[in-house]
Scaffold this active site. Sequence first.
Site, PDB file in Angstrom:
ATOM      1  CG  ASP A  25      -2.041  -1.008   1.117  1.00  0.00           C
ATOM      2  OD1 ASP A  25      -2.147  -1.651   0.063  1.00  0.00           O
ATOM      3  OD2 ASP A  25      -2.822  -1.137   2.090  1.00  0.00           O
ATOM      4  CG  ASP A  64      -1.774   3.933   3.307  1.00  0.00           C
ATOM      5  OD1 ASP A  64      -1.296   2.776   3.259  1.00  0.00           O
ATOM      6  OD2 ASP A  64      -3.000   4.141   3.370  1.00  0.00           O
ATOM      7  CD1 TRP A  96     -10.702  -0.586   2.398  1.00  0.00           C
ATOM      8  CD2 TRP A  96     -12.316  -1.658   3.488  1.00  0.00           C
ATOM      9  NE1 TRP A  96     -10.167  -1.024   3.585  1.00  0.00           N
ATOM     10  CE2 TRP A  96     -11.138  -1.690   4.278  1.00  0.00           C
ATOM     11  CE3 TRP A  96     -13.475  -2.284   3.968  1.00  0.00           C
ATOM     12  CZ2 TRP A  96     -11.081  -2.310   5.525  1.00  0.00           C
ATOM     13  CZ3 TRP A  96     -13.408  -2.911   5.218  1.00  0.00           C
ATOM     14  CH2 TRP A  96     -12.216  -2.914   5.977  1.00  0.00           C
ATOM     15  CD  GLU A 116      -8.106  -6.177  -0.711  1.00  0.00           C
ATOM     16  OE1 GLU A 116      -9.278  -6.008  -0.343  1.00  0.00           O
ATOM     17  OE2 GLU A 116      -7.146  -5.597  -0.173  1.00  0.00           O
ATOM     18  CG  ASP A 117      -6.841  -7.957   3.188  1.00  0.00           C
ATOM     19  OD1 ASP A 117      -8.051  -8.206   3.003  1.00  0.00           O
ATOM     20  OD2 ASP A 117      -6.450  -7.182   4.078  1.00  0.00           O
ATOM     21  CG  MET A 175      -1.664   3.611   7.180  1.00  0.00           C
ATOM     22  SD  MET A 175      -3.342   3.072   7.441  1.00  0.00           S
ATOM     23  CE  MET A 175      -4.126   4.635   7.780  1.00  0.00           C
ATOM     24  CG  HIS A 234      -5.736   7.710   4.228  1.00  0.00           C
ATOM     25  ND1 HIS A 234      -6.847   7.125   3.685  1.00  0.00           N
ATOM     26  CD2 HIS A 234      -4.906   6.686   4.580  1.00  0.00           C
ATOM     27  CE1 HIS A 234      -6.698   5.801   3.699  1.00  0.00           C
ATOM     28  NE2 HIS A 234      -5.533   5.516   4.243  1.00  0.00           N
ATOM     29  NE  ARG A 277     -14.577   4.016   4.588  1.00  0.00           N
ATOM     30  CZ  ARG A 277     -14.001   2.822   4.652  1.00  0.00           C
ATOM     31  NH1 ARG A 277     -13.564   2.242   3.555  1.00  0.00           N
ATOM     32  NH2 ARG A 277     -13.864   2.204   5.810  1.00  0.00           N
TER      33      ARG A 277
HETATM   34  N1  UDH Z   1      -5.538   3.266  -2.891  1.00  0.00           N
HETATM   35  C1  UDH Z   1      -5.312   4.399  -3.646  1.00  0.00           C
HETATM   36  N2  UDH Z   1      -6.330   5.211  -3.954  1.00  0.00           N
HETATM   37  C2  UDH Z   1      -7.592   4.967  -3.552  1.00  0.00           C
HETATM   38  C3  UDH Z   1      -7.815   3.821  -2.776  1.00  0.00           C
HETATM   39  C4  UDH Z   1      -6.784   3.002  -2.456  1.00  0.00           C
HETATM   40  O1  UDH Z   1      -4.154   4.668  -4.026  1.00  0.00           O
HETATM   41  O2  UDH Z   1      -8.483   5.749  -3.872  1.00  0.00           O
HETATM   42  C5  UDH Z   1      -4.426   2.316  -2.656  1.00  0.00           C
HETATM   43  C6  UDH Z   1      -3.363   2.843  -1.727  1.00  0.00           C
HETATM   44  O3  UDH Z   1      -2.157   2.252  -2.072  1.00  0.00           O
HETATM   45  C7  UDH Z   1      -3.859   2.349  -0.400  1.00  0.00           C
HETATM   46  C8  UDH Z   1      -4.324   0.956  -0.783  1.00  0.00           C
HETATM   47  O4  UDH Z   1      -4.880   1.129  -2.067  1.00  0.00           O
HETATM   48  O5  UDH Z   1      -2.847   2.359   0.557  1.00  0.00           O
HETATM   49  C9  UDH Z   1      -5.315   0.349   0.166  1.00  0.00           C
HETATM   50  O6  UDH Z   1      -6.368   1.224   0.331  1.00  0.00           O
HETATM   51  P1  UDH Z   1      -7.524   0.991   1.372  1.00  0.00           P
HETATM   52  O7  UDH Z   1      -8.484   2.097   1.266  1.00  0.00           O
HETATM   53  O8  UDH Z   1      -8.068  -0.356   1.199  1.00  0.00           O
HETATM   54  O9  UDH Z   1      -6.848   0.883   2.732  1.00  0.00           O
HETATM   55  P2  UDH Z   1      -6.437   1.978   3.706  1.00  0.00           P
HETATM   56  O10 UDH Z   1      -5.982   1.257   4.892  1.00  0.00           O
HETATM   57  O11 UDH Z   1      -7.795   2.793   4.081  1.00  0.00           O
HETATM   58  O12 UDH Z   1      -5.482   2.914   3.080  1.00  0.00           O
HETATM   59  C10 UDH Z   1      -8.883   2.121   4.645  1.00  0.00           C
HETATM   60  C11 UDH Z   1      -9.994   3.134   4.957  1.00  0.00           C
HETATM   61  C12 UDH Z   1      -9.531   4.117   5.958  1.00  0.00           C
HETATM   62  C13 UDH Z   1     -10.657   4.924   6.533  1.00  0.00           C
HETATM   63  C14 UDH Z   1     -10.117   5.778   7.634  1.00  0.00           C
HETATM   64  C15 UDH Z   1     -11.105   6.673   8.228  1.00  0.00           C
HETATM   65  N3  UDH Z   1     -10.441   7.473   9.241  1.00  0.00           N
HETATM   66  C1  NGS Z   2     -10.764  -6.769   7.696  1.00  0.00           C
HETATM   67  C2  NGS Z   2     -10.954  -6.718   6.216  1.00  0.00           C
HETATM   68  C3  NGS Z   2      -9.620  -6.678   5.528  1.00  0.00           C
HETATM   69  C4  NGS Z   2      -8.835  -5.475   6.037  1.00  0.00           C
HETATM   70  C5  NGS Z   2      -8.721  -5.545   7.538  1.00  0.00           C
HETATM   71  C6  NGS Z   2      -8.018  -4.345   8.095  1.00  0.00           C
HETATM   72  O1  NGS Z   2     -12.003  -6.751   8.339  1.00  0.00           O
HETATM   73  O2  NGS Z   2      -9.819  -6.592   4.156  1.00  0.00           O
HETATM   74  O3  NGS Z   2     -10.007  -5.627   8.108  1.00  0.00           O
HETATM   75  O4  NGS Z   2      -8.645  -3.220   7.635  1.00  0.00           O
HETATM   76  N1  NGS Z   2     -11.712  -7.907   5.805  1.00  0.00           N
HETATM   77  C7  NGS Z   2     -13.006  -7.861   5.502  1.00  0.00           C
HETATM   78  O5  NGS Z   2     -13.679  -6.852   5.531  1.00  0.00           O
HETATM   79  C8  NGS Z   2     -13.642  -9.170   5.115  1.00  0.00           C
HETATM   80  S1  NGS Z   2      -8.152  -1.790   8.023  1.00  0.00           S
HETATM   81  O6  NGS Z   2      -8.318  -1.637   9.441  1.00  0.00           O
HETATM   82  O7  NGS Z   2      -6.736  -1.717   7.640  1.00  0.00           O
HETATM   83  O8  NGS Z   2      -8.939  -0.822   7.258  1.00  0.00           O
HETATM   84  O9  NGS Z   2      -7.571  -5.420   5.463  1.00  0.00           O
END
Ligand code: UDH
Ligand code: NGS
Length: 356
Positions: free
Chosen positions: A205, A207, A267, A270-271, A297, A300, A302
């Site tokens: 990722d 971030d 979102w 997939e992992d 991290m 940021h 959503r």
């Molecule tokens: N990503 C992008 N652009 C997007 C979405 C995702 O570049 O619009 C990439 C980026 O590399 C990111 C990764 O995909 O680090 C995973 O994105 P994610 O949205 O699944 O995971 P992340 O942990 O955010 O970055 C989860 C939602 C956070 C909400 C927080 C509210 N405070």
């Molecule tokens: C789980 C998600 C994963 C995610 C993890 C951490 O619940 O994809 O949280 O998310 N699985 C499902 O929703 C089935 S996080 O806190 O980084 O946004 O990676």
Amino acid sequence: MPDTTVNFSFLHRTCTLVLLLCFLHIFVTVLYYVRSLDSRPTFVQNPQQTLQIQRKLKEEVSVVTEELKTSPTVKYRNVTEKALEKCPDPSRLLVGALRVEFSSPVSLELVRKENPALQEGGRYKPKDCVALQKVAIIIPFRKRDEHLKFWLYYLHPILQRQQLDYGIYVINQEGDETFNRAKLLNAGYAEALKEYDYECFVFSDVDLIPMDDRNTYKCFSQPRHLSVSMDKFGFRLPYNQYFGGVSSMSKEQFLKINGFPNNYWGWGGEDDDIYNRLSSKGMSISRPNGAIGKCRMIRHDRDRQNEPNPQRFDRIAHTRDTMNKDGINTLSYSVVRVEKDQLFTKITVDIGKPPK
Ligand code: UDH
Ligand code: NGS
């Protein structure tokens, strides 16, 4: 009668002279031949000598071959060639724990200046030793330029200290349709392989920044989870099967699970699907310890068009049934643009949209 006698006598003398001349010619020829034999170097040996020379030559060749195999520096025919040794594992350039913070922004100019050894496309390989692995680092991306600058600022120096032969691939999703992280990672795998014979793939990722350079971004005998203690989870794993954030897989491991799913739009999940694929193929997850695996991290909100995918729970319940029908073997996308920077290769791809 007297006439005939005179003629005969003349003929006899002439023949005798010719004969004498012939003998003289033969004598001179033989003389020259014998003299030339004396002055020639003796190239022709008897069979015994020939065998001895062949044996000696063979011995010399095998000594040179052995030297080439074992010695880094071989002097042969006045030419000194340097054969590079493998880089030590772990690298001796590592410094351990790092200070990572995001309070002041960084510019790409600064990062370029601080990493002069990089080749176009964010490529690097150590000069003085042979890197242990050829690693492609794949970043799923859309509209996260500020995060990418921090990532490049911190990761390039770390990856160079880790003495990897690496390239950075930012896989940018074209358009504003729902984001699809896993499909972008599949496209990144395919695109990186078009460029170089990578043997290891790190999926990161944009971030997430490691807080210790001993967390080597390479592959292991089992698929590796690298972001094991994230600040946002209080520096612990959120659950044992967690495989999100940063992971690595060899080409062989990736192909064994048919790559990643292409049908997780939005979102989440997939992992977990990737984890299910690995465990269904009898693989286990390798991880660094909690101290070495610490990472930060960049906070940021959503992202737009990456809302939680309501189908994710149903999908991860059926990974074993779907994984052979959906993965790298069914991947379809098109490349819109390839941009080469000193710090990265950005590949913009059209991966389509979720089916209605
Ligand atoms: N990503 C992008 N652009 C997007 C979405 C995702 O570049 O619009 C990439 C980026 O590399 C990111 C990764 O995909 O680090 C995973 O994105 P994610 O949205 O699944 O995971 P992340 O942990 O955010 O970055 C989860 C939602 C956070 C909400 C927080 C509210 N405070
Ligand atoms: C789980 C998600 C994963 C995610 C993890 C951490 O619940 O994809 O949280 O998310 N699985 C499902 O929703 C089935 S996080 O806190 O980084 O946004 O990676």
